[in-house]
Design a protein around this motif. Structure first.
Motif, PDB file in Angstrom:
ATOM      1  N   ALA A 150     -97.431 -42.442  27.777  1.00  0.00           N
ATOM      2  CA  ALA A 150     -98.027 -42.861  26.515  1.00  0.00           C
ATOM      3  C   ALA A 150     -97.481 -44.181  25.983  1.00  0.00           C
ATOM      4  O   ALA A 150     -98.068 -44.778  25.085  1.00  0.00           O
ATOM      5  N   THR A 151     -96.362 -44.644  26.530  1.00  0.00           N
ATOM      6  CA  THR A 151     -95.719 -45.852  26.001  1.00  0.00           C
ATOM      7  C   THR A 151     -96.380 -47.103  26.579  1.00  0.00           C
ATOM      8  O   THR A 151     -96.445 -47.271  27.795  1.00  0.00           O
ATOM      9  N   GLU A 173    -106.654 -47.027  21.879  1.00  0.00           N
ATOM     10  CA  GLU A 173    -106.086 -47.754  20.747  1.00  0.00           C
ATOM     11  C   GLU A 173    -104.588 -47.958  20.947  1.00  0.00           C
ATOM     12  O   GLU A 173    -103.925 -47.189  21.649  1.00  0.00           O
ATOM     13  N   THR A 174    -104.058 -48.996  20.312  1.00  0.00           N
ATOM     14  CA  THR A 174    -102.622 -49.255  20.326  1.00  0.00           C
ATOM     15  C   THR A 174    -101.995 -48.679  19.060  1.00  0.00           C
ATOM     16  O   THR A 174    -102.420 -49.000  17.948  1.00  0.00           O
ATOM     17  N   ILE A 175    -100.993 -47.818  19.229  1.00  0.00           N
ATOM     18  CA  ILE A 175    -100.290 -47.195  18.105  1.00  0.00           C
ATOM     19  C   ILE A 175     -99.012 -47.976  17.862  1.00  0.00           C
ATOM     20  O   ILE A 175     -98.114 -48.001  18.705  1.00  0.00           O
ATOM     21  N   VAL A 191     -89.475 -53.082  18.848  1.00  0.00           N
ATOM     22  CA  VAL A 191     -90.903 -52.785  18.749  1.00  0.00           C
ATOM     23  C   VAL A 191     -91.233 -51.705  19.779  1.00  0.00           C
ATOM     24  O   VAL A 191     -90.844 -51.806  20.937  1.00  0.00           O
ATOM     25  N   VAL A 192     -91.937 -50.657  19.328  1.00  0.00           N
ATOM     26  CA  VAL A 192     -92.408 -49.602  20.227  1.00  0.00           C
ATOM     27  C   VAL A 192     -93.892 -49.398  19.962  1.00  0.00           C
ATOM     28  O   VAL A 192     -94.304 -49.164  18.825  1.00  0.00           O
ATOM     29  N   GLU A 193     -94.689 -49.494  21.029  1.00  0.00           N
ATOM     30  CA  GLU A 193     -96.133 -49.297  20.918  1.00  0.00           C
ATOM     31  C   GLU A 193     -96.578 -48.232  21.915  1.00  0.00           C
ATOM     32  O   GLU A 193     -96.128 -48.222  23.069  1.00  0.00           O
ATOM     33  N   TYR A 194     -97.452 -47.349  21.468  1.00  0.00           N
ATOM     34  CA  TYR A 194     -98.055 -46.340  22.330  1.00  0.00           C
ATOM     35  C   TYR A 194     -99.534 -46.662  22.516  1.00  0.00           C
ATOM     36  O   TYR A 194    -100.112 -47.448  21.756  1.00  0.00           O
ATOM     37  N   SER A 228     -89.020 -42.325  17.316  1.00  0.00           N
ATOM     38  CA  SER A 228     -89.312 -43.333  18.339  1.00  0.00           C
ATOM     39  C   SER A 228     -88.158 -44.329  18.464  1.00  0.00           C
ATOM     40  O   SER A 228     -87.848 -44.793  19.570  1.00  0.00           O
ATOM     41  N   ILE A 229     -87.520 -44.661  17.351  1.00  0.00           N
ATOM     42  CA  ILE A 229     -86.341 -45.536  17.389  1.00  0.00           C
ATOM     43  C   ILE A 229     -85.237 -44.878  18.216  1.00  0.00           C
ATOM     44  O   ILE A 229     -84.626 -45.508  19.089  1.00  0.00           O
ATOM     45  N   ALA A 230     -84.989 -43.591  17.941  1.00  0.00           N
ATOM     46  CA  ALA A 230     -83.929 -42.871  18.654  1.00  0.00           C
ATOM     47  C   ALA A 230     -84.226 -42.777  20.144  1.00  0.00           C
ATOM     48  O   ALA A 230     -83.354 -43.018  20.988  1.00  0.00           O
ATOM     49  N   LYS A 231     -85.453 -42.445  20.492  1.00  0.00           N
ATOM     50  CA  LYS A 231     -85.808 -42.307  21.906  1.00  0.00           C
ATOM     51  C   LYS A 231     -85.795 -43.654  22.626  1.00  0.00           C
ATOM     52  O   LYS A 231     -85.504 -43.711  23.825  1.00  0.00           O
ATOM     53  N   ALA A 232     -86.083 -44.727  21.891  1.00  0.00           N
ATOM     54  CA  ALA A 232     -85.999 -46.055  22.506  1.00  0.00           C
ATOM     55  C   ALA A 232     -84.553 -46.409  22.837  1.00  0.00           C
ATOM     56  O   ALA A 232     -84.275 -47.024  23.872  1.00  0.00           O
ATOM     57  N   ILE A 233     -83.620 -46.013  21.973  1.00  0.00           N
ATOM     58  CA  ILE A 233     -82.202 -46.272  22.233  1.00  0.00           C
ATOM     59  C   ILE A 233     -81.757 -45.553  23.507  1.00  0.00           C
ATOM     60  O   ILE A 233     -81.039 -46.117  24.345  1.00  0.00           O
ATOM     61  N   LEU A 234     -82.205 -44.322  23.685  1.00  0.00           N
ATOM     62  CA  LEU A 234     -81.846 -43.538  24.870  1.00  0.00           C
ATOM     63  C   LEU A 234     -82.753 -43.815  26.070  1.00  0.00           C
ATOM     64  O   LEU A 234     -82.510 -43.309  27.163  1.00  0.00           O
ATOM     65  N   ARG A 235     -83.803 -44.580  25.829  1.00  0.00           N
ATOM     66  CA  ARG A 235     -84.803 -44.873  26.863  1.00  0.00           C
ATOM     67  C   ARG A 235     -85.417 -43.597  27.437  1.00  0.00           C
ATOM     68  O   ARG A 235     -85.506 -43.405  28.646  1.00  0.00           O
TER      69      ARG A 235
END
Length: 333
Positions: A66-67, A23-25, A15-18, A53-60
């Protein structure tokens, strides 16, 4: 060996939320998949589906400002990436896990020669001297089809295709075990697209690298991917082997994507685009996110979230029709 032990990386309920303007994206909403060494998975979907966003979450490397939240599990060779210290994560980035970014102009440093940008990673992760790293960088440039006499040129002196080759050289310089390619051919003309994809396939074959390919081009997916995950509104709505998804597209959104492709074997006056627009990620529908656009939505689709149903060996679909819709959009008995 169990499936979990064979997997190089497994993503579970990510799960990734901005946050933006109060507002929550909801960018990524419970994504799960796994990948073995040497295999390729394609993440397919419209712009804004949450693939990057999935890819950037894997690489942190999600933007801190914004996260709002990152939850779930990302297991890479027994390491839980979301919980390890930043120092350990830095040791993995560029060495064990690399990424080809979508826009080479923003991925490259405009004030450094391209050879130095490749050599920097070699010195950091391979403990090379400056001379050794320069030689290694020149060899890497030659591997991606750029001659030594251009090594000390700057990014603005290269064409779009050549810059993309430099970005690929940076990503592959340390022989990563996992490569994430974020729409690596989107900005390139068709001829250069084919060259870049051939280059990536050959290097993957030589190095045994696993590949997560982010794209909206189903033709590229058909050519290079072993598995396909169709992403919509931050969720995987269909997953399976390339043959399962291409031969038996089962989610109405997947059916719509294939319906929007030109087919030379059929005489049609107009393609069939997916009507409507993706939902607002700050205000997702209560039920299935695709229901407002779905031509075959049931009453239950709009009332509650829809889970995944297994319809084949590795083929799963997030749909109450449970895979009963064929590629022509009709429901099978």
């Amino acid at each position: 060996m169990s499936n979990a032990e064979k997997n190089l990386i497994s993503v579970e309920d990510l799960v990734v939320e901005y946050h933006s303007g109060g507002e929550t994206i909801h960018a990524v909403n419970g994504v799960s998949f796994s990948l073995e060494k040497g295999k390729t998975i394609g993440l397919v979907g419209e712009t804004g589906a949450g693939k990057t966003s999935i890819a950037k979450a894997i690489l942190r490397i999600l933007p801190d400002h914004a996260t709002q939240a990152v939850r779930g599990k990302i297991n890479f060779k027994g390491q839980e990436l979301l919980s390890i210290p930043e120092k350990e994560m830095c040791a993995l980035r560029g060495k064990s896990i690399s990424m080809i970014f979508q826009d080479p102009m923003t991925a490259l440093n405009p004030v450094k020669p391209v050879v130095e940008q490749i050599a920097e990673g070699l010195r950091r992760h391979q403990n090379m001297s400056k001379a050794q790293s320069i030689q290694g960088a020149i060899k890497m440039l030659e591997t991606v089809g750029i001659s030594e006499d251009r090594a000390y040129e700057y990014p603005h002196q290269f064409s779009g295709g050549m810059k993309q080759r430099v970005v690929i050289a940076i990503a592959l310089a340390c022989n990563p075990e996992l490569l994430i390619a974020d729409e690596p051919t989107t900005a390139l003309d068709v001829t250069i697209q084919a060259q870049v994809m051939d280059l990536m396939k050959n290097l993957q074959k030589e190095l045994g690298t696993a590949l997560i390919l982010i794209t909206h081009d189903l033709g590229v997916v058909a050519e290079v991917c072993d598995y396909v995950a169709v992403v919509y509104a931050g969720q995987v709505v269909e997953y399976g082997s390339r043959e399962e998804v291409f031969d038996h597209p089962s989610h109405p959104y997947t059916v719509g994507l294939f319906g929007a492709l030109p087919d030379l074997s059929k005489n049609v006056h107009r393609l069939s685009p997916v009507e409507g627009l993706p939902p607002d990620p700050s205000n997702l529908p209560e039920g299935c996110s695709f229901a407002p656009r779905c031509p075959r939505a049931l009453e239950g689709c709009r009332k509650a979230p829809v889970g995944m149903s297994k319809i084949g060996d590795t083929h799963i679909v997030r749909c109450l029709l449970d895979g009963k819709e064929d590629s022509h959009g009709t429901v099978r008995d």
